[in-house]
Design a protein around this motif. Structure first.
Motif, mmCIF file in Angstrom:
data_model
loop_
_atom_site.group_PDB
_atom_site.id
_atom_site.type_symbol
_atom_site.label_atom_id
_atom_site.label_comp_id
_atom_site.label_asym_id
_atom_site.label_seq_id
_atom_site.Cartn_x
_atom_site.Cartn_y
_atom_site.Cartn_z
ATOM 1 N N ASP A 27 -36.342 -0.973 13.391
ATOM 2 C CA ASP A 27 -35.774 -2.317 13.274
ATOM 3 C C ASP A 27 -35.476 -2.868 14.664
ATOM 4 O OD1 ASP A 27 -34.500 -4.664 12.681
ATOM 5 O OD2 ASP A 27 -32.938 -3.769 11.443
ATOM 6 N N GLU A 28 -36.262 -3.813 15.077
ATOM 7 C CA GLU A 28 -36.069 -4.393 16.401
ATOM 8 C C GLU A 28 -35.249 -5.676 16.348
ATOM 9 O OE1 GLU A 28 -39.539 -4.451 18.808
ATOM 10 O OE2 GLU A 28 -40.237 -2.546 18.020
ATOM 11 N N SER A 29 -34.680 -5.964 15.181
ATOM 12 C CA SER A 29 -33.911 -7.192 15.045
ATOM 13 C C SER A 29 -32.449 -7.037 15.471
ATOM 14 C CB SER A 29 -33.968 -7.694 13.599
ATOM 15 O OG SER A 29 -33.264 -6.807 12.758
ATOM 16 N N ILE A 30 -32.018 -5.780 15.722
ATOM 17 C CA ILE A 30 -30.633 -5.556 16.138
ATOM 18 C C ILE A 30 -30.494 -5.971 17.596
ATOM 19 C CG2 ILE A 30 -28.781 -3.874 16.433
ATOM 20 C CD1 ILE A 30 -30.160 -2.182 14.249
ATOM 21 N N GLN A 31 -29.801 -7.079 17.795
ATOM 22 C CA GLN A 31 -29.655 -7.640 19.134
ATOM 23 C C GLN A 31 -28.429 -7.112 19.873
ATOM 24 O OE1 GLN A 31 -32.061 -9.592 20.457
ATOM 25 N NE2 GLN A 31 -33.147 -9.175 18.559
ATOM 26 N N ASP A 32 -27.405 -6.715 19.135
ATOM 27 C CA ASP A 32 -26.176 -6.219 19.738
ATOM 28 C C ASP A 32 -26.423 -4.834 20.336
ATOM 29 O OD1 ASP A 32 -23.639 -4.743 19.942
ATOM 30 O OD2 ASP A 32 -22.762 -6.555 19.057
ATOM 31 N N GLU A 33 -26.277 -4.724 21.641
ATOM 32 C CA GLU A 33 -26.579 -3.481 22.343
ATOM 33 C C GLU A 33 -25.661 -2.337 21.912
ATOM 34 O OE1 GLU A 33 -26.604 -2.114 26.936
ATOM 35 O OE2 GLU A 33 -27.548 -4.042 26.510
ATOM 36 N N ASN A 34 -24.374 -2.624 21.744
ATOM 37 C CA ASN A 34 -23.436 -1.579 21.318
ATOM 38 C C ASN A 34 -23.743 -1.095 19.906
ATOM 39 O OD1 ASN A 34 -21.986 -1.572 23.735
ATOM 40 N ND2 ASN A 34 -20.608 -3.181 23.023
ATOM 41 N N LEU A 35 -24.024 -2.016 19.017
ATOM 42 C CA LEU A 35 -24.379 -1.663 17.648
ATOM 43 C C LEU A 35 -25.650 -0.818 17.627
ATOM 44 C CD1 LEU A 35 -23.972 -1.943 14.586
ATOM 45 C CD2 LEU A 35 -25.244 -4.088 14.711
ATOM 46 N N ASN A 36 -26.627 -1.226 18.377
ATOM 47 C CA ASN A 36 -27.885 -0.490 18.463
ATOM 48 C C ASN A 36 -27.649 0.928 18.997
ATOM 49 O OD1 ASN A 36 -30.707 -0.241 18.187
ATOM 50 N ND2 ASN A 36 -30.935 -0.582 20.388
ATOM 51 N N GLU A 37 -26.775 1.053 19.987
ATOM 52 C CA GLU A 37 -26.480 2.367 20.562
ATOM 53 C C GLU A 37 -25.801 3.280 19.539
ATOM 54 O OE1 GLU A 37 -23.714 4.278 24.059
ATOM 55 O OE2 GLU A 37 -24.541 2.281 24.373
ATOM 56 N N ILE A 38 -24.829 2.753 18.797
ATOM 57 C CA ILE A 38 -24.136 3.543 17.770
ATOM 58 C C ILE A 38 -25.120 4.023 16.710
ATOM 59 C CG2 ILE A 38 -22.443 3.443 15.895
ATOM 60 C CD1 ILE A 38 -20.896 1.374 17.676
ATOM 61 N N LEU A 39 -25.954 3.119 16.220
ATOM 62 C CA LEU A 39 -26.912 3.471 15.174
ATOM 63 C C LEU A 39 -27.979 4.441 15.679
ATOM 64 C CD1 LEU A 39 -27.327 -0.020 13.485
ATOM 65 C CD2 LEU A 39 -26.068 1.965 12.599
ATOM 66 N N SER A 40 -28.455 4.222 16.888
ATOM 67 C CA SER A 40 -29.484 5.107 17.453
ATOM 68 C C SER A 40 -28.934 6.502 17.698
ATOM 69 C CB SER A 40 -30.025 4.533 18.760
ATOM 70 O OG SER A 40 -30.696 3.326 18.523
ATOM 71 N N GLU A 41 -27.709 6.573 18.186
ATOM 72 C CA GLU A 41 -27.072 7.871 18.419
ATOM 73 C C GLU A 41 -26.892 8.620 17.105
ATOM 74 O OE1 GLU A 41 -22.664 9.091 19.686
ATOM 75 O OE2 GLU A 41 -23.750 8.048 21.285
ATOM 76 N N LEU A 42 -26.458 7.905 16.081
ATOM 77 C CA LEU A 42 -26.301 8.535 14.771
ATOM 78 C C LEU A 42 -27.653 9.010 14.239
ATOM 79 C CD1 LEU A 42 -24.759 9.363 12.253
ATOM 80 C CD2 LEU A 42 -24.982 7.001 11.446
ATOM 81 N N ALA A 43 -28.669 8.184 14.338
ATOM 82 C CA ALA A 43 -30.001 8.565 13.846
ATOM 83 C C ALA A 43 -30.487 9.830 14.555
ATOM 84 C CB ALA A 43 -30.988 7.419 14.055
ATOM 85 N N TYR A 44 -30.233 9.923 15.847
ATOM 86 C CA TYR A 44 -30.613 11.117 16.606
ATOM 87 C C TYR A 44 -29.815 12.331 16.124
ATOM 88 C CZ TYR A 44 -30.971 14.445 20.418
ATOM 89 O OH TYR A 44 -31.156 15.594 21.155
#
Length: 85
Positions: A27-44
């Motif tokens: 999903d490349e629609s997540i523009q909020d950098e902090n939100l993207n970082e939280i979600l990406s870290e969790l996915a990892y």
């Protein structure tokens, strides 16, 4: 979706985790950098969830349901804090 993962039984839990990871990573629609970082870290971090006790013995980085609950709840808390800012 994360709350559903916590409540799901195997093998549905594993499928939901994979679906969540796919959603985050594709999903490349997540523009909020902090939100993207939280979600990406969790996915990892979810890559290291292994429900099979015997397989977890092979690698100390793998974890089971107890740690999964902590990892997801921490992420939910971070997301809630992020949304209240």
């Amino acid at each position: 979706m994360l709350q559903v993962v916590l409540e799901a039984e195997l093998p549905i839990k594993q499928k939901l985790i994979r679906d969540f990871q796919d959603e985050v990573w594709n999903d490349e629609s997540i523009q909020d950098e902090n939100l993207n970082e939280i979600l990406s870290e969790l996915a990892y971090d979810l890559d290291f969830y292994e429900p099979n006790v015997e397989w977890r013995k092979e690698a100390p980085s793998y974890y089971g349901d107890d740690r999964l609950e902590v990892v997801i709840k921490n992420a939910i808390q971070k997301l809630q804090e992020q949304s209240s800012q």
